[in-house]
Design an enzyme around this catalytic site. Structure first.
Site, PDB file in Angstrom:
ATOM      1  CG  HIS A  57      -2.021   1.000   1.133  1.00 34.55           C
ATOM      2  ND1 HIS A  57      -3.015   0.936   0.178  1.00 34.55           N
ATOM      3  CD2 HIS A  57      -2.284   2.112   1.859  1.00 34.55           C
ATOM      4  CE1 HIS A  57      -3.850   1.952   0.342  1.00 34.55           C
ATOM      5  NE2 HIS A  57      -3.431   2.696   1.361  1.00 34.55           N
ATOM      6  CE1 TYR A 122      -5.994  10.880  -2.876  1.00 36.80           C
ATOM      7  CE2 TYR A 122      -5.220   8.689  -2.292  1.00 36.80           C
ATOM      8  CZ  TYR A 122      -5.338  10.039  -2.012  1.00 36.80           C
ATOM      9  OH  TYR A 122      -4.789  10.532  -0.853  1.00 36.80           O
ATOM     10  CG  HIS A 206     -10.488   6.374  -1.500  1.00 33.84           C
ATOM     11  ND1 HIS A 206     -11.006   6.640  -0.247  1.00 33.84           N
ATOM     12  CD2 HIS A 206      -9.220   6.844  -1.475  1.00 33.84           C
ATOM     13  CE1 HIS A 206     -10.082   7.259   0.483  1.00 33.84           C
ATOM     14  NE2 HIS A 206      -8.995   7.383  -0.239  1.00 33.84           N
ATOM     15  NE  ARG A 209     -13.848   7.276   4.694  1.00 32.58           N
ATOM     16  CZ  ARG A 209     -12.630   7.673   4.325  1.00 32.58           C
ATOM     17  NH1 ARG A 209     -12.482   8.703   3.516  1.00 32.58           N
ATOM     18  NH2 ARG A 209     -11.559   7.037   4.777  1.00 32.58           N
ATOM     19  CG  HIS A 233      -8.143   3.256   1.872  1.00 34.06           C
ATOM     20  ND1 HIS A 233      -8.192   4.354   1.049  1.00 34.06           N
ATOM     21  CD2 HIS A 233      -6.831   3.045   2.121  1.00 34.06           C
ATOM     22  CE1 HIS A 233      -6.967   4.788   0.806  1.00 34.06           C
ATOM     23  NE2 HIS A 233      -6.112   4.006   1.443  1.00 34.06           N
ATOM     24  CD  GLU A 236      -6.750   4.852   7.785  1.00 27.54           C
ATOM     25  OE1 GLU A 236      -7.419   5.122   6.762  1.00 27.54           O
ATOM     26  OE2 GLU A 236      -5.570   5.219   7.953  1.00 27.54           O
ATOM     27  CG  HIS A 270      -5.858   1.267   6.855  1.00 27.38           C
ATOM     28  ND1 HIS A 270      -4.526   1.485   7.121  1.00 27.38           N
ATOM     29  CD2 HIS A 270      -6.187   2.126   5.839  1.00 27.38           C
ATOM     30  CE1 HIS A 270      -4.072   2.448   6.311  1.00 27.38           C
ATOM     31  NE2 HIS A 270      -5.046   2.837   5.532  1.00 27.38           N
ATOM     32  CG  ASP A 321      -1.129   4.442   4.164  1.00 23.53           C
ATOM     33  OD1 ASP A 321      -1.340   5.268   3.258  1.00 23.53           O
ATOM     34  OD2 ASP A 321      -1.973   4.185   5.036  1.00 23.53           O
TER      35      ASP A 321
HETATM   36  C1  NGQ Z   1      -5.612   8.399   1.469  1.00 29.77           C
HETATM   37  N1  NGQ Z   1      -4.875   7.732   3.641  1.00 29.77           N
HETATM   38  O1  NGQ Z   1      -6.401   8.064   0.588  1.00 29.77           O
HETATM   39  O2  NGQ Z   1      -4.518   8.889   1.202  1.00 29.77           O
HETATM   40  C2  NGQ Z   1      -6.007   8.176   2.896  1.00 29.77           C
HETATM   41  C3  NGQ Z   1      -6.566   9.434   3.482  1.00 29.77           C
HETATM   42  C4  NGQ Z   1      -9.036   9.252   3.131  1.00 29.77           C
HETATM   43  C5  NGQ Z   1      -5.035   6.916   4.701  1.00 29.77           C
HETATM   44  N2  NGQ Z   1      -6.233   6.495   4.944  1.00 29.77           N
HETATM   45  C6  NGQ Z   1      -7.763   9.959   2.786  1.00 29.77           C
HETATM   46  N3  NGQ Z   1      -4.036   6.543   5.440  1.00 29.77           N
HETATM   47  O3  NGQ Z   1      -9.013   8.152   3.670  1.00 29.77           O
HETATM   48  O4  NGQ Z   1     -10.093   9.818   2.844  1.00 29.77           O
HETATM   49 ZN    ZN Z   2      -4.140   4.492   1.891  1.00 32.76          ZN
END
Ligand code: NGQ
Ligand code: ZN
Length: 455
Positions: A57, A122, A206, A209, A233, A236, A270, A321
């Site tokens: 990741h 993304y 992603h 949500r 994801h 988390e 996560h 990450d």
């Molecule tokens: C991300 N990172 O997509 O980079 C996410 C934060 C989110 C982590 N979750 C943004 N560690 O989850 O909306």
């Molecule tokens: Zn991530």
């Protein structure tokens, strides 16, 4: 380098699925795969040889903000306030910046022992949300960075459609992440054309949500999703669990297991907040729990139920990450240390008397990381890719260590780099601690960062 690959090697000790094997001969074909051993002259590899670690990741651009979000803000700092800082930082990153940052990051990954990376990508469009003239421009920057560094890439273009479980639209800063379904499937199809020995393309949702239920169903039913890795994801943050319960009547992992055929092709990144029932169901599904302990610690996420998950024979791998740390041994060390700190006990990952923590976690993460990557890696056997690390057998730390203590020493105490040489797909990318192109890549990274700092 790379044009004249000697095909035969011999190593004093090689880490296999049965533990250390002695005096191992290895032959590598011209595609960079291990073959059944041929006779003849062999080059000596070194004393301790391990499969390289997959990094399951990565958000490469976040490496360039490591250390820039550690100062207290106006309100109670949290994952969500960090995310605002991260979004503001991301707004300055275009294809050239992404390539420079990712190449530097990938060099650092190789030198610390990662030989492959899953890029959960993304940042697709221009900062205002308009697609680039070549819509895959940002993906190509990552592909090019991986090629320059010589790391194997599993590129996971991310589907991102809404700003929350209630289906709210993307905020202005999230607009550059977004696709409708047809344009996302087009991107996947375009990227799949670039696949080669060192590039695999998969799918990423992603998060629950950001991807509405019907979109998830349609992507998973598409031709593009037939046989590739699928990452998401999940669970988390506690807020995410609560929102999922409120809008979908189930906890995130529970909901996903009920609404998708989650199996070994899946990586749940996560999966921090699991009920006991979710822990055993996730383990049984065969999916990979994608753990990122240094980022999870840095963002205040919580602790994964490691002991229960291992007792249920769950599969796991590690990722760096946000790249607050770039080191597989540090990820695994903190995976174990988090458990020790919360339980006030020791040797948590080792579930049976006599087991070693390092010899449990390193191979577990090799196996899970390989699954997450969708590539024949993580093992040094005929038919697998020749992705390997040679440890520094002259390091003081390894003096008089017998084979039962090497991995634990590497994992818990190897702060000065113990990775001396790194081979990816039969090619040396790091020799004697030096990456083949590190000076040029670091110089470009520095000038890129100086340019960004002046904006
Ligand atoms: C991300 N990172 O997509 O980079 C996410 C934060 C989110 C982590 N979750 C943004 N560690 O989850 O909306
Ligand atoms: Zn991530």
């Amino acid at each position: 380098m790379g044009a004249t690959i000697p095909t035969n090697y011999v190593a004093d000790r090689v880490w296999t699925t049965q533990g250390w094997a002695g005096d191992v001969r290895m032959s590598i074909d011209d595609r960079g795969y291990l073959t059944s051993t041929a006779s003849g002259e062999a080059e000596r590899l070194g004393h301790w040889v391990l499969p390289g670690m997959p990094n399951l990741h990565s958000h490469a651009f976040q490496r360039a903000m490591a250390g820039l979000a550690e100062r207290k803000g106006r309100s109670d700092d949290s994952f969500w306030t960090w995310r605002e800082t991260m979004y503001a930082f991301a707004a300055a990153i275009g294809p050239d910046e992404l390539k420079a940052i990712a190449a530097q990051l990938y060099v650092e990954m190789l030198k610390s022992g990662y030989t492959q990376v899953c890029e959960f990508h993304y940042l697709h469009h221009q900062p205002d949300g308009t697609p680039y003239a070549q819509p895959e421009a940002m993906s190509l920057a990552l592909i090019e960075a991986a090629r320059e560094a010589g790391i194997t890439l599993t590129l996971l273009p991310v589907l991102y459609m809404s700003g929350g479980f209630d289906g709210r639209p993307l905020t202005p800063r999230q607009r550059r992440f977004g696709h409708d379904l047809p344009s996302y499937l087009r991107l996947l199809e375009t990227l799949q054309k670039y696949e080669n020995e060192k590039l695999r393309v998969g799918i990423a949702l992603h998060s629950l949500r950001a991807v509405p239920e019907d979109a998830m169903r349609n992507v998973l039913a598409s031709d593009a999703a037939k046989s590739c890795p699928i990452h998401i994801h999940i669970a988390e943050q506690l807020g995410e669990v609560q929102d999922c319960l409120a809008t979908r009547g189930a906890r995130p992992v529970e909901w996903l297991l009920d609404h998708a055929d989650v199996d070994a092709r899946w990586t749940l990144v996560h999966a921090t907040h699991l009920s006991a029932g979710e822990t055993s169901r996730l383990a049984r599904s065969g999916a990979v729990a994608g753990l990122c302990p240094t980022t999870e610690a840095n963002l205040g996420d919580g602790l994964f139920p490691l002991a229960d998950y291992l007792d249920a024979h769950g599969t796991l791998g590690v990722g760096s990450d946000s790249h607050i740390s770039v080191s597989p041994v540090e990820e695994l060390r903190w995976l174990e240390y988090g458990q020790r700190l919360s339980s006030c006990h020791r040797n948590i990952a080792a579930r049976r008397q006599g087991d070693s923590v390092g010899e449990t976690l390193w191979p577990a993460a090799l196996r899970g990381g390989a699954l997450a990557s969708g590539l024949p890696i993580g093992e040094l056997r005929a038919g697998a890719r020749a992705d390997l690390l040679v440890l520094d057998d002259r390091a003081a730390l390894l003096a008089a260590r017998d084979e039962h203590a090497v991995i634990d020493s590497f994992l818990f105490a190897g702060n000065a780099p113990l990775v001396r040489d790194v081979m990816v797909g039969g090619e040396w990318v790091v020799r004697h601690f030096v990456h083949r192109d590190e000076e040029r890549i670091a110089a470009r990274y520095r000038s890129t960062m100086e340019r960004l700092a002046q904006r």
